[in-house]
Write a protein that holds these residues in place. Structure first.
Motif, short mmCIF file in Angstrom:
data_model
loop_
_atom_site.label_atom_id
_atom_site.label_comp_id
_atom_site.label_asym_id
_atom_site.label_seq_id
_atom_site.Cartn_x
_atom_site.Cartn_y
_atom_site.Cartn_z
N ASP A 191 0.86 -1.17 0.00
CA ASP A 191 0.00 0.00 0.00
C ASP A 191 0.90 1.23 0.00
OD1 ASP A 191 -2.51 -1.28 0.06
OD2 ASP A 191 -2.25 -1.71 2.19
N VAL A 192 0.79 2.03 -1.03
CA VAL A 192 1.64 3.21 -1.14
C VAL A 192 1.00 4.33 -0.33
CG1 VAL A 192 2.70 4.85 -2.72
CG2 VAL A 192 2.44 2.45 -3.39
N ASP A 193 1.71 4.74 0.71
CA ASP A 193 1.23 5.76 1.63
C ASP A 193 2.13 6.98 1.50
OD1 ASP A 193 0.17 7.24 3.70
OD2 ASP A 193 1.07 6.03 5.27
N PHE A 194 1.57 8.11 1.13
CA PHE A 194 2.36 9.32 0.94
C PHE A 194 2.34 10.24 2.15
CE2 PHE A 194 0.95 8.21 -3.41
CZ PHE A 194 2.18 7.99 -3.97
N GLU A 195 1.85 9.78 3.27
CA GLU A 195 1.67 10.66 4.42
C GLU A 195 2.94 10.91 5.23
OE1 GLU A 195 -1.15 12.32 5.17
OE2 GLU A 195 -2.15 11.46 3.45
N LEU A 200 9.66 10.27 -4.47
CA LEU A 200 9.85 10.53 -5.90
C LEU A 200 9.26 9.34 -6.62
CD1 LEU A 200 13.46 11.93 -5.90
CD2 LEU A 200 11.42 13.14 -6.63
N LEU A 201 8.08 9.53 -7.16
CA LEU A 201 7.35 8.47 -7.85
C LEU A 201 7.73 8.55 -9.33
CD1 LEU A 201 5.14 6.29 -7.87
CD2 LEU A 201 3.46 8.12 -8.08
N LEU A 202 8.42 7.52 -9.81
CA LEU A 202 8.91 7.50 -11.18
C LEU A 202 8.15 6.46 -11.98
CD1 LEU A 202 11.04 8.57 -13.21
CD2 LEU A 202 12.49 6.67 -12.48
N PHE A 203 7.40 6.92 -12.97
CA PHE A 203 6.69 6.02 -13.89
C PHE A 203 7.63 5.68 -15.03
CE2 PHE A 203 3.19 7.95 -11.66
CZ PHE A 203 2.23 6.95 -11.62
N ILE A 233 12.51 6.75 -3.16
CA ILE A 233 12.34 6.61 -4.61
C ILE A 233 11.44 5.41 -4.84
CG2 ILE A 233 13.48 6.19 -6.81
CD1 ILE A 233 16.00 7.43 -5.59
N LEU A 234 10.38 5.62 -5.59
CA LEU A 234 9.43 4.55 -5.87
C LEU A 234 9.25 4.41 -7.38
CD1 LEU A 234 7.47 2.54 -4.49
CD2 LEU A 234 5.73 4.30 -4.69
N PHE A 294 7.06 12.33 -10.24
CA PHE A 294 6.29 13.20 -9.36
C PHE A 294 7.02 13.31 -8.04
CE2 PHE A 294 3.09 11.50 -12.20
CZ PHE A 294 2.24 12.56 -12.42
N LEU A 295 7.06 14.50 -7.46
CA LEU A 295 7.53 14.68 -6.09
C LEU A 295 6.29 14.85 -5.23
CD1 LEU A 295 9.70 15.12 -3.93
CD2 LEU A 295 9.65 17.56 -4.51
N VAL A 296 6.11 13.91 -4.30
CA VAL A 296 4.96 13.94 -3.41
C VAL A 296 5.47 14.23 -2.01
CG1 VAL A 296 2.97 12.66 -2.54
CG2 VAL A 296 3.78 12.25 -4.86
N GLY A 297 4.88 15.22 -1.36
CA GLY A 297 5.30 15.61 -0.02
C GLY A 297 4.65 14.77 1.06
N PRO A 298 5.11 14.95 2.29
CA PRO A 298 4.59 14.18 3.42
C PRO A 298 3.09 14.37 3.66
CG PRO A 298 6.62 15.24 4.04
CD PRO A 298 6.24 15.78 2.70
N ALA A 299 2.54 15.48 3.24
CA ALA A 299 1.11 15.72 3.42
C ALA A 299 0.31 15.13 2.27
CB ALA A 299 0.85 17.22 3.53
N ALA A 300 0.92 14.22 1.51
CA ALA A 300 0.29 13.57 0.36
C ALA A 300 -0.13 14.58 -0.70
CB ALA A 300 -0.89 12.70 0.78
#
Length: 181
Positions: A45-49, A54-57, A87-88, A130-136
């Motif tokens: 489960d990908v949790d961005f909280e 760094l989500l790389l497609f 890094i994901l 994508f750069l996703v921060g701790p607050a999702a």
């Protein structure tokens, strides 16, 4: 004023609003949670909280994607961001056999994701990061190249100002429900 001139002015204003909204949209929209799978078949489960991600497609047919993944890993290490950034890498068109080959090629774990994730996140070409921060919150989106100086600056700004004013603005992105267009 004649009707044609008024229509042109309105069109120009609408285009300006749409452009400014789409530029700000990546920096303020909420990250869409999803499930990823490892090569062992484990559901993740990908949790961005909790941390920066760094989500790389990537695509299995894209050599530049593999280059960008290696570049991403090296720059995160050289900028000493390993403890702050995860890094994901996710493969959007891989089956498990291709993923095994890619994982061996770059010596890094990659994950399988559902086919509809590409549309949900608004990925139209690979590589996309994508750069996703701790607050999702999605703080940035880049296609092809990843500007590490900009990423480092964004992370430093976040830690300097814990309120994270940029990420707390209302959602003005081009996303509706869980789809981006």
């Amino acid at each position: 004023m004649n009707n044609k001139r008024i229509a042109n002015i309105i069109t120009l204003v609408l285009i300006t609003v749409l452009i400014s909204t789409s530029v700000a949209g990546a920096s303020v929209r909420k990250a869409i949670p999803f499930e990823a799978y490892s090569l062992k078949g484990e559901k993740i489960d990908v949790d961005f909280e909790k941390e920066f991600t760094l989500l790389l497609f990537i695509s299995s047919e894209c050599l530049e994607c593999l280059y960008r993944l290696l570049e991403l890993k090296n720059n995160v290490q050289s900028l000493q961001l390993e403890n702050k950034v995860r890094i994901l890498p996710v493969c959007i068109d891989c089956d498990w056999r291709k993923l095994v080959q890619l994982t061996k090629a770059v010596n890094s774990e990659m994950f399988l994701v559902p086919a509809d994730l590409k549309a949900k996140w608004g990925v139209w070409e690979t590589p996309t990061c994508f750069l996703v921060g701790p607050a999702a919150r999605v703080l940035g989106k880049w296609e092809r190249e990843v500007p590490f100086a900009e990423i480092e600056k964004t992370i430093a700004t976040y830690f300097k100002d814990k309120r994270n004013v940029v990420a707390s603005r209302k959602n003005t992105s081009s996303c509706s429900s869980s789809f981006c267009y």
